[in-house]
Design an enzyme around this catalytic site. Structure first.
Site, PDB file in Angstrom:
ATOM      1  N   ASP A  75       0.861  -1.179   0.000  1.00  0.00           N
ATOM      2  CA  ASP A  75       0.000   0.000   0.000  1.00  0.00           C
ATOM      3  C   ASP A  75       0.895   1.226   0.000  1.00  0.00           C
ATOM      4  OD1 ASP A  75      -1.753   2.055   0.432  1.00  0.00           O
ATOM      5  OD2 ASP A  75      -2.528   1.317   2.350  1.00  0.00           O
ATOM      6  N   ILE A  76       0.973   1.923  -1.146  1.00  0.00           N
ATOM      7  CA  ILE A  76       1.916   3.037  -1.234  1.00  0.00           C
ATOM      8  C   ILE A  76       1.523   4.210  -0.336  1.00  0.00           C
ATOM      9  CG2 ILE A  76       2.600   2.402  -3.582  1.00  0.00           C
ATOM     10  CD1 ILE A  76       1.045   4.869  -4.580  1.00  0.00           C
ATOM     11  N   TYR A  93      -3.971   7.034  -8.751  1.00  0.00           N
ATOM     12  CA  TYR A  93      -5.399   7.323  -8.825  1.00  0.00           C
ATOM     13  C   TYR A  93      -5.611   8.005 -10.171  1.00  0.00           C
ATOM     14  CZ  TYR A  93     -10.036   9.103  -7.547  1.00  0.00           C
ATOM     15  OH  TYR A  93     -11.385   9.368  -7.499  1.00  0.00           O
ATOM     16  N   TYR A 107      -7.073  15.756 -10.590  1.00  0.00           N
ATOM     17  CA  TYR A 107      -6.174  14.684 -11.016  1.00  0.00           C
ATOM     18  C   TYR A 107      -4.823  15.241 -11.455  1.00  0.00           C
ATOM     19  CZ  TYR A 107      -4.050  11.255 -14.142  1.00  0.00           C
ATOM     20  OH  TYR A 107      -3.144  10.437 -14.776  1.00  0.00           O
TER      21      TYR A 107
END
Length: 302
Positions: free
Chosen positions: A37-38, A62, A134
């Site tokens: 899990d980064i 993401y 984003y």
């Protein structure tokens, strides 16, 4: 040589897996979010301690452009905190980081571009100016890496597609099998990028770095996409043509297809720097599109 790949179940992660057998001297270790899990520095440190990677390819991100507008915290956690965590772990373990970024760091305002950029695209030195969550989180992730250590390659890419995961090409094929007509925007200009081509370039950068250890490895930011440029309408038209799909395809302006996040109207990337630094040839996007195994996609019908 051990290469850790995050985001193993994503589009790029699967593309790297698809070519990994061609490189028997490289020990690829693929981790998805359940094994690494980064966003959790402790999780990263445990994996780094166990496998001791020489290189880390960060293919975790993401990427839900529109959803990011309503989930800014989640996008920030993965794209910024996650990138910073990986950079810190790489720094502590003398690991070289290859981090994948995006054309969305630019605003795509064609009228503001220099004549050079208008003809061959954004260079690595052009000023980023993201217009949505984003793009902003990806730019902030780049900055977090740069502020943490120096041994990184940041690769900005665009319009990534493949036979893996979800992407524009697979959506078009699905819609082409369901509908008689379709409208696609024709005033956003960029370059489709085959994820397998991107995967190959990442491995080439690693190989080049290994062979030039005594010289400067050329750390920094690089652009990579396939060659050429087109609109989303042009891309869709070619996808249907290659697959012999008959459909009434109509071009429409972006204004007729409003989305929560604003897209760059122009996001072609200048690849001269990466071509010279790593002595690579890049396929035109139409050529790379034809290398896709469409029979697999047709069988699964996403």
């Amino acid at each position: 040589m051990v290469v850790l790949v995050t985001g193993a179940n994503g589009q790029l992660g699967q593309a790297i897996q698809s070519i990994s057998g061609k490189y028997p001297k490289v020990d690829f270790v693929f981790c998805d979010s359940s094994t690494l899990d980064i966003t959790n520095l402790n999780s990263i440190q445990q994996v780094f301690k166990q496998i001791k990677p020489n290189y880390c390819i960060n293919a975790a991100a993401y990427t839900a452009v529109d959803k990011a507008e309503s989930e800014p915290e989640k996008a920030f956690l993965i794209n910024v905190t996650g990138a910073k965590n990986l950079a810190e772990a790489c720094k502590e373990n003398n690991t070289i980081l290859l981090h994948v970024s995006t054309d969305f760091v630019f605003d795509g305002d064609f009228s503001e571009l220099s004549p050079r950029a208008q003809s061959i695209g954004y260079s690595e030195d052009d000023l980023p100016n993201p217009t949505g969550v984003y793009g902003q989180t990806k730019l902030d992730g780049e900055k977090a890496i740069q502020q943490t250590f120096d041994n990184y390659f940041i690769i900005r890419t665009s319009w990534v597609y493949s036979q893996f995961a979800n992407n524009f090409m697979k959506t078009m094929i699905r819609l082409g099998s369901e509908r008689d007509s379709l409208s696609v925007v024709n005033d956003q200009i960029g370059t489709p990028t085959n994820a397998v081509d991107l995967a190959e370039v990442l491995v080439k950068i690693i190989d080049h770095t290994e062979r030039s250890r005594s010289a400067s490895p050329g750390f920094g930011i690089y652009n990579f996409s396939n060659e050429g440029q087109c609109s989303w309408y042009d891309f869709a038209k070619k996808i249907f043509e290659v697959n012999n799909i008959t459909i009434d395809l109509q071009p429409i302006p972006t204004s007729s297809y409003p989305t929560p996040a604003k897209r760059p109207a122009f996001s072609v990337l200048d690849k001269n720097k990466i071509k010279k630094a790593f002595n690579i040839d890049i396929n035109y996007w139409e050529v790379s599109l034809k290398t896709i195994d469409f029979s697999v996609i047709m069988d699964k019908k996403p």
